[in-house]
Design a protein around this motif. Structure first.
Motif, PDB file in Angstrom:
ATOM      1  N   LEU A 254      35.735  12.512 -65.417  1.00 50.93           N
ATOM      2  CA  LEU A 254      34.776  13.059 -64.465  1.00 50.93           C
ATOM      3  C   LEU A 254      34.771  12.206 -63.204  1.00 50.93           C
ATOM      4  O   LEU A 254      34.545  11.005 -63.269  1.00 50.93           O
TER       5      LEU A 254
ATOM      6  N   VAL B  70      27.850  13.265 -68.348  1.00 48.70           N
ATOM      7  CA  VAL B  70      28.469  11.957 -68.143  1.00 48.70           C
ATOM      8  C   VAL B  70      28.763  11.323 -69.497  1.00 48.70           C
ATOM      9  O   VAL B  70      29.827  10.732 -69.702  1.00 48.70           O
TER      10      VAL B  70
ATOM     11  N   TRP C 137      24.840   2.962 -64.949  1.00 48.73           N
ATOM     12  CA  TRP C 137      25.852   3.873 -65.468  1.00 48.73           C
ATOM     13  C   TRP C 137      27.236   3.268 -65.633  1.00 48.73           C
ATOM     14  O   TRP C 137      28.046   3.807 -66.369  1.00 48.73           O
TER      15      TRP C 137
ATOM     16  N   LEU D 264      34.463   7.998 -66.557  1.00 46.20           N
ATOM     17  CA  LEU D 264      33.606   8.377 -65.433  1.00 46.20           C
ATOM     18  C   LEU D 264      34.010   7.544 -64.222  1.00 46.20           C
ATOM     19  O   LEU D 264      34.212   6.335 -64.336  1.00 46.20           O
TER      20      LEU D 264
ATOM     21  N   ARG E  58      33.644   3.213 -67.312  1.00 43.55           N
ATOM     22  CA  ARG E  58      32.728   3.829 -66.356  1.00 43.55           C
ATOM     23  C   ARG E  58      32.863   3.043 -65.069  1.00 43.55           C
ATOM     24  O   ARG E  58      32.287   1.975 -64.927  1.00 43.55           O
TER      25      ARG E  58
ATOM     26  N   ALA F 121      31.872  12.663 -71.138  1.00 47.90           N
ATOM     27  CA  ALA F 121      33.139  12.386 -70.465  1.00 47.90           C
ATOM     28  C   ALA F 121      33.718  11.086 -71.006  1.00 47.90           C
ATOM     29  O   ALA F 121      32.980  10.159 -71.299  1.00 47.90           O
TER      30      ALA F 121
END
Lengths: 317, 263
Positions: free
Chosen positions: B174, B199, B218, B205, B60, B202
């Motif tokens: 994403l 999210v 996140w 990210l 992420r 995915a």
């Protein structure tokens, strides 16, 4: 999930902080996945090698074929949008063509001392075909710049945009065919077997239209002066090409004029291979040679420029 | 397994302002033999310079940096929109890029027609198109408005349609710009849950944001972009503590932990 743990460990980051780690338990089913062009990884590399660039260009064309339903729907919506809220809708296309051909036909047949029965079918076909060529060049020259929002929103095959221009105008052409049919019902022509040559002729037209829209679209996106230049060139071409006047009217003039305006004129070749058989003339070999040579130049030029300029299109629009 | 490899990527925007863009100048330059010089001296903005990183399933990644640091350009390049002037990328996985609220929507078309267009772009079958249409209609609560042209919508309705459409499709990779985190308060609670589902599903990210709390919450990796280069690459805490003034960092950290506990 394992990879997520590894990643978290690698960065010395507390696992619970990463509350949005991919949830491998989530079922694949029921989720809408986006398009994936191929099961192999997509490689996007800056390459100056012609072979790589040509492969990318061919891939772009192939992708456009796969997106055929999108091209069709975009074109259909374009036509529908143009006439949304109007009473006759797309039949305005048919009606305005009919009015124009009717008016010009009767006036010019007098001016040129032609027989209406022979002149009107000639004029109807010529004007409808020329209208197609003209709009393809005008809309083709802006096909990328008018789709700038789409181009910048997601990666998409660039050839979708010229294909959309061609399909949209084929739909317009289909509406205009009604006028030709009516003219032929009133002034019948003696069709022969040569009419079968319409099939390859129309296929060549579709190919040429696509190549022209692609070529002009790229040049027009890079140089914003090109669309108006194209428009004025087409205006001149309209007058010097046998569209309103037939080649027979040149017979009494010098040979030089006839060679320049007919034999050397690529628009004449392209018009004649479609127009001739419909007027009951035999297959015109010299017109075919003319049309094929012009098409070969156009298609090769469009492809080479596309190979070269494809990666730059998003920077230009 | 998704994977995204960015290797020595550079992107430069040519500046074609006014005269330099016109055919006139090029023709005259060619005629007077200055074409080569013109091409060499063409002004460009180097938006990205030698950017490299690798992302695997589970990553992420957040981008942080001042305006004009190249965050959005990098997202667009990773989406394959701008092809790099140098370097290469390998993208293994289905990608969706949510870069601006319009998302290439045609405002003259109706809501339903725009949904259909997006579905066709993704190569969906009729059954899938129906699922997408129902999903977007249900979430956006636009009802009969979906059969009206998008230009008749209020700006809030456009955001709802754009958001519902963007989050209905679950990509493997994403790429998001921060517009998607903005929205009207009433809609936001509902939107948030849906965004988190997308999210979460995915595999990779990539998020560009100025919101430090969101990035901490996140992301598990941050890249600090500066003048088109990777300035620093590390965990959110490392990078943010260097990027933000201490008091703002503390505030963001508390906000992130608070949000975590609430979830």
């Amino acid at each position: 999930m394992k990879a997520a743990v590894e990643a978290a460990a690698r960065f010395g980051y507390r696992q619970h902080m990463n509350m949005l780690a991919p949830d491998s338990g989530q079922a694949e089913a029921g989720l809408l996945r986006p398009a994936r062009p191929s099961p192999q990884p997509v490689i996007i590399a800056a390459s100056h090698c012609w072979r790589d660039r040509a492969a990318a260009a061919v891939q772009d064309l192939r992708e456009s074929l796969r997106l055929w339903p999108l091209v069709w729907t975009l074109s259909l919506f374009d036509i529908r949008l143009r006439y949304r809220g109007s009473l006759l809708g797309p039949f305005w296309l048919t009606l305005s063509t009919a009015v124009m051909i009717g008016a010009i036909g009767f006036v010019y047949s007098r001016l040129f001392h032609q027989d209406v029965a022979a002149y009107l079918p000639f004029l109807a076909i010529s004007l409808v075909l020329w209208n197609f060529i003209n709009v393809i060049t005008a809309e083709g020259a802006t096909c990328f710049s008018t789709s700038a929002d789409m181009i910048r929103a997601q990666r998409m095959a660039h050839t979708v945009h010229p294909a959309r221009v061609v399909v949209r105008n084929l739909l317009v052409l289909a509406h205009n065919l009604a006028v030709i049919v009516v003219v032929f019902l009133i002034y019948p022509s003696h069709l022969t077997w040569s009419v079968l040559s319409e099939v390859p002729a129309l296929a060549l037209w579709v190919l040429d239209a696509f190549a022209a829209a692609l070529l002009l679209g790229m040049v027009g996106a890079r140089y914003r002066d090109v669309p108006p230049i194209v428009a004025s060139i087409m205006q001149i071409a309209f007058y010097i090409t046998p569209i309103m006047w037939s080649p027979a009217m040149l017979v009494h003039r010098g040979l030089g004029l006839s060679v320049a305006l007919i034999d050397m004129n690529p628009f004449f070749g392209l018009l004649q291979i479609v127009r001739g058989p419909l007027l009951g003339l035999p297959v015109d070999v010299s017109a075919w040679i003319n049309a094929l040579c012009a098409s070969a130049v156009l298609v090769v030029a469009a492809f080479l420029l596309f190979v070269r300029a494809r990666p730059r299109i998003p920077y230009w629009v | 397994m998704a994977k995204l490899l960015v290797e020595n990527v550079s992107v430069a925007f040519p500046l074609y302002h006014g005269e330099s863009r016109s055919l006139k100048k090029t023709v005259f330059a060619a005629a007077s033999g200055r074409m080569g010089q013109d091409a060499k001296h063409r002004l460009t903005v180097e938006a990205l310079r030698n950017v490299s990183f690798t992302l695997n399933t589970g990553d992420r990644l957040g981008f942080i940096g001042s305006n004009g640091a190249g965050k959005t350009t990098l997202l667009r390049t990773m989406a394959g929109i701008y092809e790099p002037a140098a370097g290469r990328m390998v993208i293994d996985g289905a990608v969706t890029a949510l870069l601006d609220p319009g998302q290439g929507m045609n405002f003259e078309l109706t809501g339903n027609e725009n949904i259909r267009m997006r579905a066709l772009f993704n190569g969906y079958t009729d059954a899938q198109i129906k699922i997408l249409q129902e999903d977007v209609a249900q979430f956006s609560e636009l009802g009969d408005f979906l059969s009206l042209p998008v230009r008749t919508y209020s700006s809030g309705m456009i955001v709802r349609l754009g958001f519902a459409l963007a989050t209905a499709i679950h990509p493997q990779i994403l790429l998001m710009d921060e517009w998607i985190l903005a929205g009207d308060a009433a809609f936001l609670g509902k939107a948030r849950e849906r965004l988190e589902t997308m999210v979460g599903s995915a595999e990779i990210l990539v998020l560009s944001s100025h919101n430090a709390a969101i990035l901490m919450q996140w992301c598990n990796r941050l890249i600090w972009m500066d003048a088109g280069r990777v300035h620093a690459d590390g965990t959110p805490e490392e990078i943010l503590s260097a990027y933000l003034p201490p008091d703002q960092f503390k505030q963001a950290k508390m906000a992130a932990e608070h949000a975590m506990r609430a979830a």
